[in-house]
Design an enzyme around this catalytic site. Structure first.
Site, PDB file in Angstrom:
ATOM      1  CD  GLU A 331      -1.512   2.437   1.934  1.00  0.00           C
ATOM      2  OE1 GLU A 331      -2.051   3.478   1.793  1.00  0.00           O
ATOM      3  OE2 GLU A 331      -0.296   2.290   2.573  1.00  0.00           O
ATOM      4  CD  GLU A 332       2.874   3.245   4.013  1.00  0.00           C
ATOM      5  OE1 GLU A 332       2.711   4.154   3.268  1.00  0.00           O
ATOM      6  OE2 GLU A 332       2.352   3.039   5.160  1.00  0.00           O
ATOM      7  CG  HIS A 429       4.563   7.784   6.331  1.00  0.00           C
ATOM      8  ND1 HIS A 429       4.297   8.312   5.089  1.00  0.00           N
ATOM      9  CD2 HIS A 429       3.541   6.526   6.301  1.00  0.00           C
ATOM     10  CE1 HIS A 429       3.268   7.714   4.587  1.00  0.00           C
ATOM     11  NE2 HIS A 429       2.797   6.674   5.509  1.00  0.00           N
TER      12      HIS A 429
END
Length: 463
Positions: A331-332, A429
């Site tokens: 996803e990132e 993050h």
């Protein structure tokens, strides 16, 4: 004739009201069981402990990501689900390399070491790094107004903060994220040799926050290195530039883009008793960034989603629809897992009626963000009294989740768990996204809240 109908009508209304009351009582009892079991005999926290502390950051294509695939596959099999399998997906591989190094150099030669992180997908600097004057801008319009004459050969510093007065911090994040994602591509148009981006965080500290960036259609030969700078250092650099516009910034980063590699979505299923060919999905993304250990983003969502199926098995609940937990990969920095799942579902002509995602951290749950039509929204909001004892009160229209959204248009209801968002972007993050930031009770409440909505959707179906 009309008078004869009145007793029959009264009897019908009595039976209907009694039936509704009975259903509400059954639903209330089931939700109570789900919350009680999650809080007193939960497993999500232990799973997350292992993912975070024994495996760590799980960037797509990494050894840690593959360990996470094997671990979660084994744990789902332990639950005794009807099916557990791996769905192959090719994912991008990007590595950070040796730790980044940066400093601000004043015209007099004084150097101040600065905290940066390469943005995911960035190219490296030359071996000796780059040093140049800095041009501060706040948006792409300001960049364009300066033009090549003032940008060429310099480092562009995007310094637009997240908007602090927005209560939903996800909206503040969305309002600032384009400079991180597209800043390098835009700066390249005007001859910049590097990009610094203010970290997407509402907290003023020294921890830089990474995240995905894209060069768009920029030719490889013209791609420039891009890094996030901590909010505290961004403020310091901005202040110095007002006093010393000729200062220079040096940074070196050693990241590398590799060929795509094979990875997997991890999927487990409880087969439905009434509608085995109609699917409901609950999930989160198994990958994370390489800094920190990805506890909140998105280890929390992964283990909460696994817990939903474990709770159903524990309580011997047999769903009408087939319920799948999907642990999406990548996803990132690519969304390949979500896209692959949607592609395969369409290829197999599978009917999906509901999908629920957790990808906003493991903080105290507040409710759900829903992408659906008016009829389904009204039905879900009618269940609000069942959630009131657990302080769940948000049933709003809005964004559901990145990994389930590729199914939009082929699915009736998409939902995203909405935890309290005030602290999420403090750690998002960054190296601060660690297991120590997780509160066990909040994590368990989120899992129970997800299981409750899944139970109600399974019981009453989508409109």
């Amino acid at each position: 004739m009309k008078t004869r109908l009145i007793p029959a009508l009264i009897f019908f209304l009595f039976i209907s009201t009694a039936s509704i009351s009975q259903n509400a009582a059954q639903d209330s009892t089931m939700l109570k069981k789900l919350y009680t079991t999650a809080l007193s005999d939960g497993k999500a926290y232990d799973w997350l402990d292992y993912l975070s502390n024994q495996i760590g950051g799980r960037l797509s294509g990494s050894f840690e990501a593959e360990r996470a695939v094997k671990y979660t596959e084994a744990e789902l099999k332990e639950l005794g689900l009807d099916k557990v399998w791996l769905q192959p997906v090719m994912v991008p591989k990007w590595t950070r390399g040796f730790k980044e190094y940066a400093y601000i150099e004043s015209p007099s030669g004084e150097k101040t070491v600065t905290n940066i992180l390469a943005l995911g997908g960035s190219v490296p600097t030359p071996n000796l790094g780059i040093k140049a004057e800095v041009v501060e801008v706040h948006n792409f319009e300001e960049l364009a107004s300066l033009g090549r004459q003032k940008i060429e050969g310099k480092i562009v510093f995007f310094n637009r903060p997240m908007q602090p007065d927005l209560i939903h911090t996800g909206h503040a994040y969305g309002g600032a994220s384009n400079q991180r994602y597209s800043g390098a591509a835009e700066a390249t148009k005007y001859g910049a040799i590097g990009v610094l981006v203010r970290s997407l965080s509402l907290k003023n500290d020294s921890a830089p926050h990474t995240g995905a960036m894209s060069y768009g259609d920029t030719p490889e030969s013209k791609r420039i290195p891009a890094a996030a700078i901590s909010t505290k250092d961004a403020d310091y650099l901005s202040g110095l530039l007002k006093l010393e516009p000729q200062l220079q910034f040096y940074f070196k980063q050693n990241c590398k883009i590799w060929d795509d590699v094979l990875s997997y979505n991890v999927i487990g299923e409880i087969t439905g008793t009434t509608y085995p060919d109609k699917y409901m999905v609950v999930g989160g993304h198994l990958d994370s960034w390489d800094v920190g250990d990805g506890a909140h983003d998105d280890g929390a969502g992964v283990t909460q989603s696994m817990e939903v199926l474990r709770l159903f098995k524990k309580l011997n609940y047999k769903p009408k629809h087939s319920i799948r937990v999907v642990l999406f990969m990548n996803e990132e920095n690519g969304l390949r897992g979500g896209l692959k799942y949607a592609e395969e579902a369409k290829r197999k002509n599978e009917t999906h009626v509901f999908a629920l995602e957790s990808d906003s951290g493991g903080f105290t749950p507040r409710g759900f963000s829903l992408e659906t039509d008016d009829a389904n929204l009204a039905q879900i909001r009618s269940w609000a009294p069942l959630f009131e004892p657990y302080l769940i009160h948000l049933f709003d229209e809005g964004y559901s989740g990145a990994d389930i959204r590729p199914m939009k248009g082929n699915i009736n209801v998409l939902a995203g768990l909405q935890p309290d968002s005030q602290r999420y972007f403090d750690i998002h993050h960054s190296a601060n996204d660690t297991f120590e930031q997780i509160n066990k009770r909040e994590l368990e409440l989120g899992a129970a809240t997800m299981a409750s909505l899944m139970y109600l959707m399974d019981t009453y179906g989508a409109k």
